[in-house]
Design a protein around this motif. Structure first.
Motif, PDB file in Angstrom:
ATOM      1  N   ARG A  75      24.470  35.635  26.430  1.00  8.41           N
ATOM      2  CA  ARG A  75      24.821  36.221  25.153  1.00  8.41           C
ATOM      3  C   ARG A  75      25.850  37.405  25.535  1.00  8.41           C
ATOM      4  O   ARG A  75      25.316  38.230  26.123  1.00  8.41           O
ATOM      5  CB  ARG A  75      23.961  36.801  24.281  1.00  8.41           C
ATOM      6  N   LEU A  76      27.127  37.047  25.697  1.00  8.43           N
ATOM      7  CA  LEU A  76      28.167  37.903  26.249  1.00  8.43           C
ATOM      8  C   LEU A  76      29.348  38.116  25.012  1.00  8.43           C
ATOM      9  O   LEU A  76      29.675  37.318  24.447  1.00  8.43           O
ATOM     10  CB  LEU A  76      28.475  37.316  27.434  1.00  8.43           C
ATOM     11  N   PRO A  77      29.660  39.457  25.089  1.00 10.76           N
ATOM     12  CA  PRO A  77      31.000  39.641  24.421  1.00 10.76           C
ATOM     13  C   PRO A  77      32.238  39.421  25.442  1.00 10.76           C
ATOM     14  O   PRO A  77      31.966  38.963  26.422  1.00 10.76           O
ATOM     15  CB  PRO A  77      31.197  41.121  24.170  1.00 10.76           C
ATOM     16  N   ALA A  78      33.474  39.083  24.733  1.00 11.99           N
ATOM     17  CA  ALA A  78      34.508  38.595  25.573  1.00 11.99           C
ATOM     18  C   ALA A  78      35.043  39.922  26.770  1.00 11.99           C
ATOM     19  O   ALA A  78      35.585  39.610  27.567  1.00 11.99           O
ATOM     20  CB  ALA A  78      35.802  38.514  24.483  1.00 11.99           C
ATOM     21  N   ALA A  79      34.558  41.144  26.209  1.00 13.99           N
ATOM     22  CA  ALA A  79      34.805  42.254  27.063  1.00 13.99           C
ATOM     23  C   ALA A  79      34.266  42.220  28.286  1.00 13.99           C
ATOM     24  O   ALA A  79      34.541  42.711  29.410  1.00 13.99           O
ATOM     25  CB  ALA A  79      34.515  43.500  26.502  1.00 13.99           C
ATOM     26  N   ALA A  80      33.265  41.409  28.547  1.00 11.79           N
ATOM     27  CA  ALA A  80      32.394  41.112  29.771  1.00 11.79           C
ATOM     28  C   ALA A  80      33.151  40.218  30.766  1.00 11.79           C
ATOM     29  O   ALA A  80      32.584  40.166  31.798  1.00 11.79           O
ATOM     30  CB  ALA A  80      31.044  40.911  29.646  1.00 11.79           C
ATOM     31  N   THR A  81      34.102  39.552  30.391  1.00 10.49           N
ATOM     32  CA  THR A  81      34.784  38.516  31.179  1.00 10.49           C
ATOM     33  C   THR A  81      36.051  38.973  31.496  1.00 10.49           C
ATOM     34  O   THR A  81      37.066  38.056  31.799  1.00 10.49           O
ATOM     35  CB  THR A  81      34.544  37.223  30.290  1.00 10.49           C
ATOM     36  N   ILE A  82      36.229  39.928  31.608  1.00  9.01           N
ATOM     37  CA  ILE A  82      37.629  40.348  32.398  1.00  9.01           C
ATOM     38  C   ILE A  82      37.638  39.921  33.880  1.00  9.01           C
ATOM     39  O   ILE A  82      36.829  40.466  34.756  1.00  9.01           O
ATOM     40  CB  ILE A  82      38.242  41.958  32.144  1.00  9.01           C
ATOM     41  N   ALA A  83      38.690  39.159  34.114  1.00  5.09           N
ATOM     42  CA  ALA A  83      38.533  38.687  35.592  1.00  5.09           C
ATOM     43  C   ALA A  83      39.268  39.690  36.592  1.00  5.09           C
ATOM     44  O   ALA A  83      40.034  40.462  36.160  1.00  5.09           O
ATOM     45  CB  ALA A  83      39.738  37.430  35.507  1.00  5.09           C
ATOM     46  N   LEU A  84      38.975  39.856  37.630  1.00  4.60           N
ATOM     47  CA  LEU A  84      39.615  40.315  38.816  1.00  4.60           C
ATOM     48  C   LEU A  84      41.106  40.025  38.892  1.00  4.60           C
ATOM     49  O   LEU A  84      41.441  39.088  38.734  1.00  4.60           O
ATOM     50  CB  LEU A  84      38.937  40.249  39.954  1.00  4.60           C
ATOM     51  N   PRO A  85      41.772  41.139  39.144  1.00  4.72           N
ATOM     52  CA  PRO A  85      43.262  41.014  39.156  1.00  4.72           C
ATOM     53  C   PRO A  85      43.453  39.988  40.624  1.00  4.72           C
ATOM     54  O   PRO A  85      42.736  40.105  41.680  1.00  4.72           O
ATOM     55  CB  PRO A  85      43.866  42.239  39.620  1.00  4.72           C
ATOM     56  N   ARG A  86      44.517  39.182  40.548  1.00  2.00           N
ATOM     57  CA  ARG A  86      44.543  38.061  41.815  1.00  2.00           C
ATOM     58  C   ARG A  86      44.997  38.947  42.995  1.00  2.00           C
ATOM     59  O   ARG A  86      44.438  38.457  44.026  1.00  2.00           O
ATOM     60  CB  ARG A  86      45.631  37.270  41.474  1.00  2.00           C
ATOM     61  N   TRP A  87      45.665  39.913  42.804  1.00  4.45           N
ATOM     62  CA  TRP A  87      46.021  40.720  44.033  1.00  4.45           C
ATOM     63  C   TRP A  87      44.797  41.483  44.821  1.00  4.45           C
ATOM     64  O   TRP A  87      44.716  41.396  45.911  1.00  4.45           O
ATOM     65  CB  TRP A  87      46.973  41.810  43.818  1.00  4.45           C
ATOM     66  N   GLY A  88      43.866  41.715  44.088  1.00  6.64           N
ATOM     67  CA  GLY A  88      42.690  42.276  44.353  1.00  6.64           C
ATOM     68  C   GLY A  88      41.649  41.064  45.089  1.00  6.64           C
ATOM     69  O   GLY A  88      41.213  41.730  46.161  1.00  6.64           O
ATOM     70  N   ILE A  89      41.641  40.217  44.680  1.00 11.03           N
ATOM     71  CA  ILE A  89      40.952  39.037  45.366  1.00 11.03           C
ATOM     72  C   ILE A  89      41.653  38.621  46.757  1.00 11.03           C
ATOM     73  O   ILE A  89      40.994  38.822  47.670  1.00 11.03           O
ATOM     74  CB  ILE A  89      40.812  37.845  44.281  1.00 11.03           C
ATOM     75  N   PHE A  90      43.003  38.494  46.388  1.00 13.26           N
ATOM     76  CA  PHE A  90      43.953  38.146  47.772  1.00 13.26           C
ATOM     77  C   PHE A  90      43.665  39.414  48.724  1.00 13.26           C
ATOM     78  O   PHE A  90      43.283  39.192  50.066  1.00 13.26           O
ATOM     79  CB  PHE A  90      45.137  38.037  47.339  1.00 13.26           C
ATOM     80  N   ALA A  91      43.678  40.461  48.466  1.00 11.60           N
ATOM     81  CA  ALA A  91      43.395  41.664  49.362  1.00 11.60           C
ATOM     82  C   ALA A  91      42.159  41.788  49.990  1.00 11.60           C
ATOM     83  O   ALA A  91      41.817  42.021  51.046  1.00 11.60           O
ATOM     84  CB  ALA A  91      43.662  43.324  48.705  1.00 11.60           C
ATOM     85  N   LEU A  92      41.120  41.593  49.051  1.00  6.88           N
ATOM     86  CA  LEU A  92      39.618  41.527  49.663  1.00  6.88           C
ATOM     87  C   LEU A  92      39.510  40.495  50.434  1.00  6.88           C
ATOM     88  O   LEU A  92      38.900  40.563  51.636  1.00  6.88           O
ATOM     89  CB  LEU A  92      38.702  41.205  48.705  1.00  6.88           C
ATOM     90  N   CYS A  93      40.003  39.235  50.349  1.00  7.58           N
ATOM     91  CA  CYS A  93      39.935  38.108  51.133  1.00  7.58           C
ATOM     92  C   CYS A  93      40.703  38.308  52.855  1.00  7.58           C
ATOM     93  O   CYS A  93      40.246  38.228  53.689  1.00  7.58           O
ATOM     94  CB  CYS A  93      40.541  36.834  50.622  1.00  7.58           C
ATOM     95  N   LEU A  94      41.770  39.145  52.521  1.00  9.83           N
ATOM     96  CA  LEU A  94      42.512  39.320  53.898  1.00  9.83           C
ATOM     97  C   LEU A  94      41.749  40.733  54.567  1.00  9.83           C
ATOM     98  O   LEU A  94      41.681  40.462  55.850  1.00  9.83           O
ATOM     99  CB  LEU A  94      43.971  39.881  53.629  1.00  9.83           C
ATOM    100  N   LEU A  95      41.028  41.581  53.728  1.00 10.24           N
ATOM    101  CA  LEU A  95      40.422  42.540  54.604  1.00 10.24           C
ATOM    102  C   LEU A  95      39.236  41.851  55.279  1.00 10.24           C
ATOM    103  O   LEU A  95      38.697  42.553  56.117  1.00 10.24           O
ATOM    104  CB  LEU A  95      40.001  43.688  53.645  1.00 10.24           C
TER     105      LEU A  95
END
Length: 573
Positions: free
Chosen positions: A5-25
């Motif tokens: 049971r979740l509100p929509a506010a709990a499903t904010i996705a990570l920024p694409r640049w953040g995921i890309f940076a984490l994978c590179l690091l």
């Protein structure tokens, strides 16, 4: 009833640049600037290097400058050798081989993300509708779960070293993740194109690490379809089997036509496959439970909770499919008589996906406990890495500095401002991440694993930036290879060697040592490797007589006093 049971506010996705940076690091440290590591890393590089500088026979018959390596499969070596031929002159041959490792990592990470996304947007995985609305859209929910799965996948401790090695297992785990993604699409809506893709993926798995894993996945998928009462899909899964046989058949046909070195690796390859299956033993079972606890951290607590929370919807595809993959690989690890970390790697993609579906159902207290554990342990680890580096550079604290020198004799520390700036920036970013998590207490699903993944990435980055020269000094055979090369003629010689594959690979690459090939006989030089804990003097193989050989060199890596390499020259008659 669904446990979410979740509100929509709990499903904010990570920024694409953040995921890309984490994978590179995550992936770049450990690929750049290091020597081949002792073990599977140097062994696989040796096969790739031999192929890249050899003929068609070397590509069909995997070996390390004459040492046959018929186990597992040739696909990883082919891809690494292609990278060496394309980029070896630009970035260096070890780095070029590791470019294939980076590609494998990208395939695995993207597959985990998309498989979770497709599962997360299915109707049976959606949260309960709220009384006054405001529940998340299926795409938003799936995207947030996919972000969480990727963070968990990156945070798994067992993946850390293996994902940076030029080994067969790096490609195997990526193909397993891609196979899982294809199975999600195939079971959702069978299509001929998906059947062909699944068959090709299973064929590539066969060429990577044998036919045991693909065959077990076919059986597991058939059982899953019966369990979920999807008997229609069984014929599509079985149809992928003949497609999977095409690629290994092409390799075997090429071997038969070329007949490399007047022999074939097929019997030895088949024998290795047969030896992957035996009756379960106490050793294999105990090994799994002993090491999987840390190997699959932090995925397994979330995955276990997901299975419990969704126990009334156990036939739902987002639970049953990754669970089937997990059970399949657990059974294979029990049946394998050899206990090694590579047997635990395949469980990580399905566990990461399962763990993502445990995130929405976990209580806040459990999430906070995982967070604080990550903050305390990983911050302490990063602090110790910094303290050790300070001791290496300054000599303080004295005892720690002396220990570091003892573990890598002859190492001369140097200060690199660029590396220091990267390490310092990453450390500051970690504290900012911790402050954001503690002060704002966001309600997004991936908050429970962002600290675990970020801390693991920080420690890895610090270790493979600040400590990389020290690690190279400690584990590399570069110095030993140069010493051996000084004892040998410039050309027209061969060395008959009874040493490990990683040692053979390192000496051939760093020292350009000419080892005996498939047809070389009566070499002028003989090299032995032995452990001085077992015996003080090396024992010559039975076909050699000590009186016919003269010892001309003995040596070892600076820190390793137990392993000894000895070089002999044949006495003139």
């Amino acid at each position: 009833m669904k446990p979410v049971r979740l509100p929509a506010a709990a499903t904010i996705a990570l920024p694409r640049w953040g995921i890309f940076a984490l994978c590179l690091l995550y992936i770049l440290p450990g690929l750049i600037g290091r020597d081949p590591w002792k073990g599977d890393d140097a062994t696989s590089f040796g096969v790739m290097w031999t192929m890249a500088h050899g003929t068609i026979s070397d590509w069909l018959w995997p070996h390390i400058v004459g040492l046959p390596m018929p186990d597992k499969g040739p696909l990883t070596y082919w891809l690494g050798a292609i990278c060496i031929k394309l980029f070896g002159g630009i970035v260096g041959e070890p780095m070029a081989a590791r470019l294939s490792t980076g590609i494998f990592f990208i395939i695995g990470s993207v597959s985990v993300w998309y498989a979770t996304y497709l599962l997360g947007r299915r109707s049976e995985a959606q949260p309960l509708k709220l009384a006054f609305g405001g529940q998340p859209e299926p795409q938003d929910f799936g995207r947030t779960l996919a972000d969480g799965a990727l963070l968990i996948y990156l945070g798994c401790l067992g993946l850390l070293v293996r994902s940076h090695e030029t080994s067969v297992e790096t490609l195997q785990i990526s193909l397993i993740a891609f196979c899982l993604y294809l199975c999600v699409r195939l079971l959702d809506g069978p299509k001929r194109r998906l059947v062909i893709q699944l068959g090709i993926c299973l064929g590539l798995l066969t060429l990577t690490r044998g036919w045991v894993t693909p065959l077990s996945l076919i059986i597991g998928l058939g059982i899953l379809c019966l369990y979920r009462q999807q008997t229609r899909q069984i014929k599509f899964i079985l149809a992928a089997l003949p497609v999977a046989l095409i690629l290994p058949a092409l390799w075997l046909l090429a071997i038969r036509l070329v007949h490399p070195y007047d022999s074939t690796p097929f019997p030895a390859w088949m024998s290795w496959n047969y030896h992957q299956i035996n009756w379960p033993s106490v050793e294999s079972v105990s090994y799994f439970f002993k090491y999987s606890i840390w190997f699959a951290w932090p995925a397994w607590p979330f995955a276990g909770w997901a299975i419990y929370a969704w126990r009334r919807q156990e036939k739902a595809l987002h639970i049953s499919l990754p669970t089937m993959f997990f059970i399949c690989f657990v059974v294979l690890s029990f049946l394998n008589p050899s206990s090694e970390e590579s047997l635990l790697l395949p469980i990580l993609p399905p566990l990461a996906i399962l763990a993502a579906f445990g995130l929405p159902t976990m209580k806040r207290s459990a999430i906070n406990a995982v967070d604080w554990f990550a903050v305390l342990v990983l911050t302490g680890t990063a602090g110790f890495i910094w303290l050790g580096w300070i001791a290496e550079q300054t000599g303080w604290p004295n005892k720690l500095s002396a220990k570091i020198v003892h573990l890598a004799p002859g190492f001369q520390p140097s200060f690199n401002p660029f590396v220091f700036a990267i390490a310092l920036t990453a450390t500051i970013a970690w504290f900012l991440l911790v402050y954001w998590r503690i002060s704002r207490r966001p309600s997004v699903l991936w908050r429970a694993v962002v600290l675990s993944s970020g801390g693991v990435i920080l420690c890895w980055l610090l270790l493979l930036s600040l400590w990389l020269p020290w690690i190279n000094q400690r584990i590399s055979y570069a110095t030993v290879a140069k010493e051996v090369a000084q004892q040998l003629p410039a050309k027209d010689y061969c060395v008959e060697a009874y040493i490990g594959p990683s040692q053979r690979s390192s000496l051939a690459y760093f020292g350009n040592v000419h080892f005996a090939g498939f047809s070389d006989q009566n070499c002028e030089f003989l090299m032995l490797q032995h452990n001085r804990k077992q015996s003080e003097e090396p024992q010559l193989p039975s076909q050699y007589q000590l009186k016919q050989w003269q010892r001309i060199w003995s040596g070892h890596r600076a820190y390793d006093k137990d392993e000894l390499l000895t070089l002999y020259r044949r006495k003139e008659q």
